[in-house]
Design an enzyme around this catalytic site. Structure first.
Site, PDB file in Angstrom:
ATOM      1  N   LYS A 290      -2.872  -2.099 -11.236  1.00 35.03           N
ATOM      2  CA  LYS A 290      -1.439  -2.015 -10.936  1.00 35.03           C
ATOM      3  C   LYS A 290      -1.051  -3.060  -9.891  1.00 35.03           C
ATOM      4  O   LYS A 290      -1.926  -3.653  -9.251  1.00 35.03           O
ATOM      5  CB  LYS A 290      -1.097  -0.605 -10.445  1.00 35.03           C
ATOM      6  CG  LYS A 290      -1.829  -0.194  -9.170  1.00 35.03           C
ATOM      7  CD  LYS A 290      -1.628   1.271  -8.835  1.00 35.03           C
ATOM      8  CE  LYS A 290      -2.491   1.662  -7.647  1.00 35.03           C
ATOM      9  NZ  LYS A 290      -2.401   3.110  -7.360  1.00 35.03           N
TER      10      LYS A 290
ATOM     11  N   TYR B 216      11.424 -19.162  15.977  1.00 39.37           N
ATOM     12  CA  TYR B 216      12.500 -18.271  16.419  1.00 39.37           C
ATOM     13  C   TYR B 216      12.078 -17.445  17.625  1.00 39.37           C
ATOM     14  O   TYR B 216      10.923 -17.016  17.716  1.00 39.37           O
ATOM     15  CB  TYR B 216      12.877 -17.302  15.288  1.00 39.37           C
ATOM     16  CG  TYR B 216      13.500 -17.958  14.092  1.00 39.37           C
ATOM     17  CD1 TYR B 216      14.675 -18.682  14.188  1.00 39.37           C
ATOM     18  CD2 TYR B 216      12.903 -17.815  12.838  1.00 39.37           C
ATOM     19  CE1 TYR B 216      15.247 -19.276  13.064  1.00 39.37           C
ATOM     20  CE2 TYR B 216      13.474 -18.396  11.707  1.00 39.37           C
ATOM     21  CZ  TYR B 216      14.639 -19.119  11.825  1.00 39.37           C
ATOM     22  OH  TYR B 216      15.198 -19.695  10.715  1.00 39.37           O
TER      23      TYR B 216
HETATM   24  C1  LIG Z   1      -3.779   3.284  -6.969  1.00 39.00           C
HETATM   25  C2  LIG Z   1      -4.561   4.411  -7.496  1.00 39.00           C
HETATM   26  C3  LIG Z   1      -5.964   4.320  -7.560  1.00 39.00           C
HETATM   27  C4  LIG Z   1      -6.752   3.181  -6.964  1.00 39.00           C
HETATM   28  O1  LIG Z   1      -6.894   3.425  -5.585  1.00 39.00           O
HETATM   29  P1  LIG Z   1      -7.824   2.507  -4.636  1.00 39.00           P
HETATM   30  O2  LIG Z   1      -7.778   3.211  -3.332  1.00 39.00           O
HETATM   31  O3  LIG Z   1      -7.167   1.174  -4.562  1.00 39.00           O
HETATM   32  O4  LIG Z   1      -9.169   2.452  -5.250  1.00 39.00           O
HETATM   33  C5  LIG Z   1      -6.636   5.350  -8.182  1.00 39.00           C
HETATM   34  N1  LIG Z   1      -5.982   6.424  -8.668  1.00 39.00           N
HETATM   35  C6  LIG Z   1      -4.644   6.547  -8.594  1.00 39.00           C
HETATM   36  C7  LIG Z   1      -3.989   7.756  -9.144  1.00 39.00           C
HETATM   37  C8  LIG Z   1      -3.893   5.560  -7.987  1.00 39.00           C
HETATM   38  O5  LIG Z   1      -2.567   5.696  -7.900  1.00 39.00           O
END
Ligand SMILES: *Cc1c(COP(=O)(O)O)cnc(C)c1O
Length: 373
Positions: free
Chosen positions: A38, A262
C-alpha cells in the site's frame, strides 16, 4: 529538447526488497505471505515493486484501496491484491466482480456482498476481520457465534480467511500475548464452520516478535523495506531498500553573520560554503527536520543541513568538501542515512517518512550497493 535527469528522485533496490521478503519467510516459517505494498509500496513505487515481488509468488499483495488494487492488476501481476481495510458501499460491486481478496467487519457488509455475489452468480471468498484489540475494523469476538450463525444463511459467501491486527505488537508483550490467545480461540470457533485457507494476525512487528501457532499467513510491510519496527535477531539481516537523492543546484560562499533560510534560525558564525539542494517539504523532506542536525551525503561526506526546510529547497554546509558543483547529487536517505534516524529527528515513525515521499519524486530502481557519488 533533450532529456534531463530528474532533480530529485527515489531509487528502490528491488533485489534488497526481494531479499527482505525472504527474511520474512524465514522469520515466519511455513507461513504464506501477504506482501504489503500500500501507499505506493511505502514510497518505493508500486508498479516496479509488485512486478518484482510477483516472481516470489506471495499469497496476495496488501493494498489500502481500490485504486491501489487496480494498479497492482494493471501491472500485470499474477498475485492478487488484498484490500486490507473496510470498503464503502459504492466500492463493493467492483470488488465483487474482481478476484481481489477482501475482509468483512459487519453484518451489513456481509449482506451487501452476499447479494452482489448472488447478482453476479458467484460464490465470493471472504476474510472475516476480527477486532481483537485494534478498534479499527472487524467483528467483536463476543458476536462471533451470532455472526457465524448468520453466515450460514449467506451461501454466496465462503469464509476462506480470518484476520485481525495487533495494536501494540511493538510495545506491550502482555497485551499481545493475550490477544494472540483470544485470536486463537476465535479462529477455532470460525474453523468449526469454515474451511480456512488464510489465518493472519501479524504485520512486521508481530511476525518478528511472536510465534502465533494458529496463524498460517503473515502481512509484512515495513520489514520488506528494510526496517525492523522492533529490536530483534532478524533486524540485522534486513537490507536497506531506498535511496533518496537530489541535485545540488547552486554553490556559493556566504560571509560570517549571514542568515540562512526562513526565520533566520541559522546564522553563519564564519564564512561558509553553502550548497542549495533541489528538494523540500513538498517532496516529503519533512519541515520538522529543520534545525535537527540532519545531513546530506555529498561526494561521500556528511554535510550538515542548515536552517529551515523550504518547500522546494534545502541548504547544506559543504565547507569540508572540495569541488562541490551544481549538478552533483546529494544523498538524503540511503544505506548510511537511515529512515529510522530521520523519523526520530522529525518526531515521527519510519512508516510516515517513507509514505510521505511525494508524487513529485520519480521512482527509479537501482542497487544501493554501488557507491553514490
Ligand atoms: C499496513 C498494514 C500492514 C503492514 O504493517 P507493517 O507494520 O508495515 O508491517 C499489515 N496489516 C494491515 C492490516 C495493515 O493495514
Amino acid at each position: 529538447m533533450h532529456d534531463c535527469s530528474p532533480r530529485a528522485f527515489v531509487e528502490a533496490d528491488l533485489d534488497a526488497i526481494t531479499h527482505n521478503l525472504h527474511v520474512a519467510q524465514q522469520a515466519a516459517p511455513g507461513c504464506q505471505i501477504i506482501a504489503v505494498v500500500k501507499a505506493n509500496a511505502y514510497g518505493h513505487g508500486l508498479e516496479q515493486v509488485v512486478r518484482r515481488l510477483d516472481d516470489e509468488h506471495p499469497a496476495f499483495f496488501g493494498v489500502a484501496n481500490i485504486e491501489e488494487a487496480r494498479r497492482v492488476q494493471a501491472a500485470g501481476c499474477a498475485t492478487r491484491p488484498f484490500l486490507l481495510g473496510p470498503n464503502i458501499p459504492e466500492e463493493r460491486e467492483t470488488i465483487a466482480a474482481s478476484n481481489w481478496g477482501f475482509t468483512i467487519s459487519s453484518v451489513e457488509e456481509a449482506d451487501h456482498f452476499a447479494s452482489l455475489a448472488v447478482g453476479a452468480q458467484r460464490v465470493l471468498p471472504v476474510h472475516l476481520a476480527l477486532d481483537t484489540g485494534m478498534g479499527r475494523e472487524g467483528f467483536l469476538p463476543a458476536d462471533l457465534g451470532a455472526v457465524m450463525e448468520h453466515m450460514k444463511h449467506l451461501p454466496s459467501l465462503r469464509v476462506e480467511g480470518v484476520m485481525s491486527h495487533m495494536p501494540v505488537a511493538d510495545e506491550d508483550e502482555v497485551f499481545s500475548r493475550e490477544q494472540i490467545e483470544l485470536f486463537e480461540r476465535c479462529v477455532s470457533e470460525v474453523a468449526l464452520h469454515a474451511q480456512l485457507h488464510y489465518i493472519h494476525l501479524a504485520a512486521s512487528a508481530g511476525l518478528l516478535r511472536y510465534n502465533i501457532p494458529c496463524a498460517n499467513t503473515v502481512r509484512p510491510g515495513l520489514m520488506l523495506y528494510g526496517i525492523s519496527p522492533v529490536p530483534c535477531a532478524w533486524a540485522s539481516q534486513l537490507r536497506p531498500t531506498l535511496r533518496l537523492r537530489a541535485a545540488v543546484t547552486l554553490v556559493r560562499t556566504l560571509p560570517a553573520n549571514h542568515g540562512i533560510s526562513y526565520g533566520r534560525c541559522f546564522i553563519s558564525a564564519r564564512p561558509v560554503r553553502v550548497a542549495t539542494i533541489g528538494i523540500g517539504y513538498a517532496d516529503g523532506w519533512r519541515r520538522h527536520l529543520s534545525g535537527k542536525q540532519a545531513f546530506a551525503l555529498i561526494r561521500g561526506v556528511r554535510c550538515p543541513l542548515l536552517g529551515r526546510v523550504t518547500m522546494d529547497q534545502i541548504m547544506a554546509d559543504v565547507s569540508a568538501v572540495p569541488g562541490v558543483a551544481a549538478g552533483d547529487f546529494a544523498e538524503l536517505i540511503g544505506s548510511s542515512l537511515r529512515v529510522e534516524q530521520l523519523a526520530a529527528q522529525a518526531g515521527t515513525i519510519p512508516w510516515d517518512i517513507l509514505t510521505g515521499l511525494g508524487p513529485r519524486l520519480p521512482r527509479l530502481s537501482g542497487s544501493l550497493a554501488h557507491v553514490s557519488q
